[in-house]
Write an enzyme that holds these catalytic residues in place. Structure first.
Site, PDB file in Angstrom:
ATOM      1  N   TYR A  53      19.554  39.250  -2.230  1.00 47.55           N
ATOM      2  CA  TYR A  53      19.957  38.081  -3.022  1.00 47.55           C
ATOM      3  C   TYR A  53      18.905  37.692  -4.064  1.00 47.55           C
ATOM      4  CZ  TYR A  53      21.778  33.389  -3.920  1.00 47.55           C
ATOM      5  OH  TYR A  53      22.269  32.266  -4.521  1.00 47.55           O
ATOM      6  N   HIS A  86      -1.462  14.910   5.560  1.00 47.22           N
ATOM      7  CA  HIS A  86      -2.075  15.348   4.302  1.00 47.22           C
ATOM      8  C   HIS A  86      -1.033  15.784   3.264  1.00 47.22           C
ATOM      9  CE1 HIS A  86      -5.597  17.880   2.453  1.00 47.22           C
ATOM     10  NE2 HIS A  86      -4.763  17.455   1.534  1.00 47.22           N
ATOM     11  N   HIS A 121       0.984  16.899  -2.416  1.00 44.31           N
ATOM     12  CA  HIS A 121       1.255  15.823  -1.460  1.00 44.31           C
ATOM     13  C   HIS A 121       2.664  15.285  -1.733  1.00 44.31           C
ATOM     14  CE1 HIS A 121      -3.362  14.743  -1.166  1.00 44.31           C
ATOM     15  NE2 HIS A 121      -3.119  16.014  -0.913  1.00 44.31           N
ATOM     16  N   GLU A 154     -10.542  21.483  -2.394  1.00 41.75           N
ATOM     17  CA  GLU A 154      -9.833  22.365  -1.448  1.00 41.75           C
ATOM     18  C   GLU A 154     -10.007  23.845  -1.788  1.00 41.75           C
ATOM     19  OE1 GLU A 154      -9.027  21.078   1.091  1.00 41.75           O
ATOM     20  OE2 GLU A 154      -7.880  19.221   0.891  1.00 41.75           O
ATOM     21  N   TYR A 167      19.826  27.124   6.454  1.00 41.58           N
ATOM     22  CA  TYR A 167      19.429  28.533   6.318  1.00 41.58           C
ATOM     23  C   TYR A 167      18.305  28.742   5.316  1.00 41.58           C
ATOM     24  CZ  TYR A 167      22.006  29.380   1.940  1.00 41.58           C
ATOM     25  OH  TYR A 167      22.418  29.375   0.644  1.00 41.58           O
TER      26      TYR A 167
HETATM   27  P1  13P Z   1      -9.006  17.834  -5.750  1.00 41.14           P
HETATM   28  O1  13P Z   1      -8.835  16.852  -6.910  1.00 41.14           O
HETATM   29  O2  13P Z   1     -10.441  18.014  -5.369  1.00 41.14           O
HETATM   30  O3  13P Z   1      -8.307  19.133  -6.039  1.00 41.14           O
HETATM   31  O4  13P Z   1      -8.361  17.205  -4.455  1.00 41.14           O
HETATM   32  C1  13P Z   1      -7.057  16.714  -4.384  1.00 41.14           C
HETATM   33  C2  13P Z   1      -6.468  16.918  -3.020  1.00 41.14           C
HETATM   34  O5  13P Z   1      -5.266  16.975  -2.899  1.00 41.14           O
HETATM   35  C3  13P Z   1      -7.306  17.072  -1.833  1.00 41.14           C
HETATM   36  O6  13P Z   1      -6.531  17.469  -0.745  1.00 41.14           O
END
Ligand code: 13P
Length: 214
Positions: free
Chosen positions: A210, A157, A96, A75, A115
């Site tokens: 804050y 994702h 994730h 990524e 909020y």
């Molecule tokens: P990488 O191990 O290549 O960072 O990928 C993990 C991932 O979350 C892909 O979306």
């Protein structure tokens, strides 16, 4: 590698381990980048976090040239594109987390249910349309979803949280996951009532005093 760079690389590894310990990620999913010199330091692809050492972290120039003994995260493109487009961002955390990812599977943004939605910069946390991991399309979709925001969901994702520092991006990751959990819990009963956009603007103004604001 000087002392400062060594510390930055170690802080990325520490954050990776923390995100798994906090339950906002699992396995080798997720990746982290931090702005460094004329580019960024980014986690290597598919490497278990417990085995990761400072010299496994990859340095990439803003032109996307990788330097190091490992391949950068799959990524790397959205990490680089976010750091390029957003002068207010110095760290990008992609994970994730179970609740954010569940909402992203439903292709739902997080509306102003609480909020604390304001800590991501506006009255909602958008969900970027699905695109295959690692693609320019995913990066473009993420940049649009992050306009005026510090975090977004990625459909089917996961999520992205940003910050002026890695600690702030990690903090925001946990906050957004908490909001996603609260929203999904409410949805089991009914669609919850929402705060108004004006009230979120009011909260954002008050948060300036804050300490939530960068
Ligand atoms: P990488 O191990 O290549 O960072 O990928 C993990 C991932 O979350 C892909 O979306």
């Amino acid at each position: 590698m000087n002392e400062h760079e060594l510390k930055q690389r170690q802080s990325i590894i520490d954050a990776c381990r923390r995100m798994n310990a906090l339950g906002v990620n699992q396995g080798t999913s997720g990746n982290i980048s931090v702005r460094h010199e004329h580019g960024m330091l980014v986690t290597p692809t598919s490497m278990p976090y417990d085995a990761m050492r400072p010299d496994d972290i990859v340095y990439m120039t803003m032109d996307g040239e990788a330097h190091g003994k490992r391949q950068p995260s799959s990524e790397w493109r959205f990490h680089l594109d976010i750091l390029r487009a957003r002068a207010d961002v110095n760290a990008v955390v992609h994970t994730h987390p179970p609740y954010c990812t569940s909402l992203s599977i439903l292709e739902r943004p997080i509306p102003p249910i609480h909020y604390m939605v304001a800590v991501a910069g506006g009255s909602d946390i958008r969900c970027a349309p699905y695109a295959t991991f690692g693609t320019e399309e995913l990066s473009a979709n993420a940049l649009v979803a992050l306009e005026g925001r510090k975090a977004c969901l990625l459909a089917h994702h996961g999520m992205i949280a940003t910050g002026t520092t890695l600690d702030k991006a990690m903090w925001l990751t946990v906050e957004v996951e908490t909001l996603a959990r609260q929203y999904l819990t409410c949805l089991q009963v009914e669609e919850p009532p929402l705060l108004s956009v004006a009230e979120i603007d009011n909260v954002i103004a008050r948060m300036g005093h804050y300490g939530h604001r960068d």
